[in-house]
Design a protein around this motif. Structure first.
Motif, PDB file in Angstrom:
ATOM      1  N   PHE A   1      -4.942   2.040  -9.036  1.00 42.43           N
ATOM      2  CA  PHE A   1      -5.108   2.734  -7.755  1.00 42.43           C
ATOM      3  C   PHE A   1      -6.072   1.966  -6.848  1.00 42.43           C
ATOM      4  N   GLU A   2      -7.132   1.458  -7.430  1.00 46.45           N
ATOM      5  CA  GLU A   2      -8.110   0.693  -6.649  1.00 46.45           C
ATOM      6  C   GLU A   2      -7.479  -0.586  -6.100  1.00 46.45           C
ATOM      7  N   GLU A   3      -6.655  -1.226  -6.896  1.00 43.83           N
ATOM      8  CA  GLU A   3      -5.985  -2.449  -6.444  1.00 43.83           C
ATOM      9  C   GLU A   3      -4.933  -2.147  -5.368  1.00 43.83           C
ATOM     10  N   GLN A   4      -4.291  -1.006  -5.482  1.00 50.08           N
ATOM     11  CA  GLN A   4      -3.352  -0.597  -4.434  1.00 50.08           C
ATOM     12  C   GLN A   4      -4.076  -0.421  -3.109  1.00 50.08           C
ATOM     13  N   ILE A   5      -5.240   0.180  -3.153  1.00 54.45           N
ATOM     14  CA  ILE A   5      -6.054   0.360  -1.945  1.00 54.45           C
ATOM     15  C   ILE A   5      -6.443  -0.990  -1.357  1.00 54.45           C
TER      16      ILE A   5
ATOM     17  N   HIS B   1      -4.959  -3.838  -1.728  1.00 54.60           N
ATOM     18  CA  HIS B   1      -3.755  -4.505  -1.212  1.00 54.60           C
ATOM     19  C   HIS B   1      -3.413  -3.987   0.180  1.00 54.60           C
ATOM     20  N   LEU B   2      -3.442  -2.674   0.353  1.00 53.82           N
ATOM     21  CA  LEU B   2      -3.116  -2.092   1.647  1.00 53.82           C
ATOM     22  C   LEU B   2      -4.129  -2.477   2.714  1.00 53.82           C
ATOM     23  N   GLU B   3      -5.355  -2.513   2.328  1.00 55.83           N
ATOM     24  CA  GLU B   3      -6.430  -2.771   3.289  1.00 55.83           C
ATOM     25  C   GLU B   3      -6.541  -4.250   3.628  1.00 55.83           C
ATOM     26  N   LEU B   4      -6.513  -5.098   2.609  1.00 56.92           N
ATOM     27  CA  LEU B   4      -6.775  -6.523   2.820  1.00 56.92           C
ATOM     28  C   LEU B   4      -5.541  -7.317   3.229  1.00 56.92           C
ATOM     29  N   HIS B   5      -4.371  -6.882   2.754  1.00 57.04           N
ATOM     30  CA  HIS B   5      -3.165  -7.679   2.991  1.00 57.04           C
ATOM     31  C   HIS B   5      -2.173  -7.024   3.948  1.00 57.04           C
ATOM     32  N   LYS B   6      -2.325  -5.719   4.173  1.00 61.54           N
ATOM     33  CA  LYS B   6      -1.352  -5.017   5.007  1.00 61.54           C
ATOM     34  C   LYS B   6      -1.954  -4.424   6.278  1.00 61.54           C
ATOM     35  N   ASN B   7      -3.231  -4.653   6.515  1.00 65.48           N
ATOM     36  CA  ASN B   7      -3.888  -4.238   7.758  1.00 65.48           C
ATOM     37  C   ASN B   7      -3.941  -2.712   7.928  1.00 65.48           C
ATOM     38  N   LEU B   8      -3.963  -1.971   6.821  1.00 69.96           N
ATOM     39  CA  LEU B   8      -4.056  -0.512   6.887  1.00 69.96           C
ATOM     40  C   LEU B   8      -5.519  -0.090   6.793  1.00 69.96           C
ATOM     41  N   GLU B   9      -5.952   0.755   7.705  1.00 69.76           N
ATOM     42  CA  GLU B   9      -7.331   1.228   7.683  1.00 69.76           C
ATOM     43  C   GLU B   9      -7.467   2.397   6.711  1.00 69.76           C
ATOM     44  N   ILE B  10      -8.427   2.285   5.801  1.00 72.58           N
ATOM     45  CA  ILE B  10      -8.640   3.313   4.773  1.00 72.58           C
ATOM     46  C   ILE B  10     -10.115   3.702   4.781  1.00 72.58           C
ATOM     47  N   PRO B  11     -10.510   4.588   5.677  1.00 78.17           N
ATOM     48  CA  PRO B  11     -11.927   4.957   5.792  1.00 78.17           C
ATOM     49  C   PRO B  11     -12.452   5.756   4.605  1.00 78.17           C
TER      50      PRO B  11
ATOM     51  N   LYS C   1       5.315  -7.559   9.238  1.00 74.52           N
ATOM     52  CA  LYS C   1       5.435  -6.720   8.034  1.00 74.52           C
ATOM     53  C   LYS C   1       4.106  -6.065   7.668  1.00 74.52           C
ATOM     54  N   LYS C   2       3.166  -6.095   8.615  1.00 73.19           N
ATOM     55  CA  LYS C   2       1.883  -5.436   8.395  1.00 73.19           C
ATOM     56  C   LYS C   2       1.789  -4.200   9.283  1.00 73.19           C
ATOM     57  N   TYR C   3       0.828  -3.350   8.986  1.00 76.42           N
ATOM     58  CA  TYR C   3       0.655  -2.149   9.797  1.00 76.42           C
ATOM     59  C   TYR C   3       0.114  -2.499  11.168  1.00 76.42           C
ATOM     60  N   CYS C   4       0.572  -1.748  12.161  1.00 72.01           N
ATOM     61  CA  CYS C   4       0.058  -1.949  13.511  1.00 72.01           C
ATOM     62  C   CYS C   4      -1.441  -1.665  13.530  1.00 72.01           C
ATOM     63  N   ASP C   5      -2.150  -2.369  14.394  1.00 77.00           N
ATOM     64  CA  ASP C   5      -3.604  -2.198  14.485  1.00 77.00           C
ATOM     65  C   ASP C   5      -3.956  -0.730  14.712  1.00 77.00           C
ATOM     66  N   GLY C   6      -4.939  -0.263  13.961  1.00 79.02           N
ATOM     67  CA  GLY C   6      -5.417   1.103  14.122  1.00 79.02           C
ATOM     68  C   GLY C   6      -4.727   2.128  13.240  1.00 79.02           C
ATOM     69  N   THR C   7      -3.662   1.713  12.520  1.00 78.81           N
ATOM     70  CA  THR C   7      -2.977   2.652  11.633  1.00 78.81           C
ATOM     71  C   THR C   7      -3.863   2.981  10.438  1.00 78.81           C
ATOM     72  N   THR C   8      -3.982   4.253  10.126  1.00 81.49           N
ATOM     73  CA  THR C   8      -4.829   4.684   9.012  1.00 81.49           C
ATOM     74  C   THR C   8      -3.991   5.263   7.879  1.00 81.49           C
ATOM     75  N   PHE C   9      -4.599   5.317   6.713  1.00 82.97           N
ATOM     76  CA  PHE C   9      -3.965   5.929   5.549  1.00 82.97           C
ATOM     77  C   PHE C   9      -3.621   7.384   5.848  1.00 82.97           C
ATOM     78  N   GLU C  10      -4.497   8.055   6.584  1.00 82.46           N
ATOM     79  CA  GLU C  10      -4.272   9.456   6.930  1.00 82.46           C
ATOM     80  C   GLU C  10      -3.035   9.645   7.804  1.00 82.46           C
ATOM     81  N   ASP C  11      -2.691   8.631   8.622  1.00 88.39           N
ATOM     82  CA  ASP C  11      -1.482   8.712   9.441  1.00 88.39           C
ATOM     83  C   ASP C  11      -0.237   8.828   8.561  1.00 88.39           C
ATOM     84  N   ILE C  12      -0.233   8.064   7.477  1.00 86.26           N
ATOM     85  CA  ILE C  12       0.913   8.087   6.566  1.00 86.26           C
ATOM     86  C   ILE C  12       0.974   9.416   5.823  1.00 86.26           C
ATOM     87  N   VAL C  13      -0.175   9.907   5.380  1.00 87.29           N
ATOM     88  CA  VAL C  13      -0.221  11.192   4.685  1.00 87.29           C
ATOM     89  C   VAL C  13       0.246  12.320   5.612  1.00 87.29           C
ATOM     90  N   ALA C  14      -0.175  12.261   6.878  1.00 90.26           N
ATOM     91  CA  ALA C  14       0.222  13.304   7.837  1.00 90.26           C
ATOM     92  C   ALA C  14       1.739  13.349   8.007  1.00 90.26           C
TER      93      ALA C  14
END
Length: 310
Positions: free
Chosen positions: A8-12, A14-24, A55-68
């Protein structure tokens, strides 16, 4: 190469460092990944937020956006399944009533291929349908009420048996029954003939499976479609050539089917609940109304559907 297993930590990471997803809030993100799963959550709901070029997330996209978006879709599934089940219950009642009224209550009648369509192209399908019904009536032990009929009376009447079949089997039963029974069933729905009802049921079956299996609903589309209706014309839905752009094989197609197959009061309650779910997401979600409607196949004026003639 197959994708490697990631904690789970590695998934986080990966999303943050390689996919430009913000995970506050990483603890919250891990909790959601643990509860829902990476494939169901991220792979299922990432598309609206990704740049198709990078193939990366648009700037400003957060993990919470996907959950919503996932929670929104979850609410949609619950709502649509509720009303699909109402149609399913109505269809079970109609099919068992008209078939038994014509052929009698013995199970030998619904296990007799002579009581189904004589069209040669349906012969193999009728055989498979009868095999399914025969297994449920004579061998399956998962349904106490069917077992009771089998043991106590040596006969499982159709009005009992159909409670144990899937919506898909129910739809096939309608498709392969005789023309006169199709007409009798379809006359219970204003503005719907027997062929149109068959199309509606075929499409609804696919959407029911999506809801029941917790798959992505809001952007799902079937290969087959519902018939052209007066509603398409009244709403002024644009066409690509001769084909309506919306409301044929997308989620709005199910809304149109509901307008024809649900009683008016039930449809009004459905539309009120749907409007509430949409309003709640648009108030806090990251997608615009235009983008959300495009994914769902909804025209801008969809709320006027209640006033459209059938």
């Amino acid at each position: 190469m197959p994708k490697p297993f990631l904690s789970f930590e590695e998934q986080i990471d990966h999303l943050e460092l390689h996919k430009n997803l913000e995970i506050p809030d990483k603890e919250y993100a891990i909790a959601m990944l643990r509860q829902i799963g990476y494939f169901s959550l991220i792979s299922g709901y990432k598309t609206p937020f990704k740049n198709p070029t990078t193939k990366k997330y648009c700037d400003g996209t957060t993990f919470e956006d996907i959950v919503a978006l996932y929670r929104f879709d979850e609410n949609l599934r619950e709502l649509f399944l509720k009303y699909i089940l109402q149609i399913e219950r109505h269809l079970r009642s109609l099919l068992s009533y008209y078939f038994t009224d014509k052929h009698g209550e013995s199970q030998t009648h619904y296990l007799n291929p002579a009581n189904y369509s004589s069209n040669p192209r349906y012969a193999a399908d009728v055989t498979r349908l009868i095999s399914t019904l025969d297994s449920l009536a004579n061998r399956n032990s998962d349904y106490p009420y069917i077992n009771h009929q089998r043991v106590q009376y040596g006969n499982v009447p159709l009005w009992v048996l159909l409670n144990g079949v899937t919506f898909g089997t129910l739809s096939k039963f309608y498709s392969y029954t005789t023309q006169d029974l199709k007409v009798k069933v379809s006359k219970n729905f204003d503005g719907v003939n027997e062929r149109q009802l068959e199309q509606y049921l075929s499409v609804i079956t696919k959407f029911r499976n999506v809801c029941a299996h917790n798959e992505r609903l809001y952007s799902y589309q079937t290969r087959n479609d519902i018939p052209d209706t007066a509603i398409h014309q009244k709403l002024g839905i644009p066409k690509n050539g001769t084909q309506y752009r919306y409301g044929k094989r997308d989620l709005f197609a199910v809304v149109i089917a509901f307008r024809y197959l649900l009683p008016n009061d039930c449809f009004r309650k459905f539309k009120t609940s749907l409007s509430r779910i949409l309003k709640h997401y648009l108030k806090s979600g990251a997608m615009s109304e235009a983008d959300l409607y495009r994914y769902m196949g909804f025209p801008d004026n969809w709320k006027t559907i209640s006033s459209c003639p059938k």
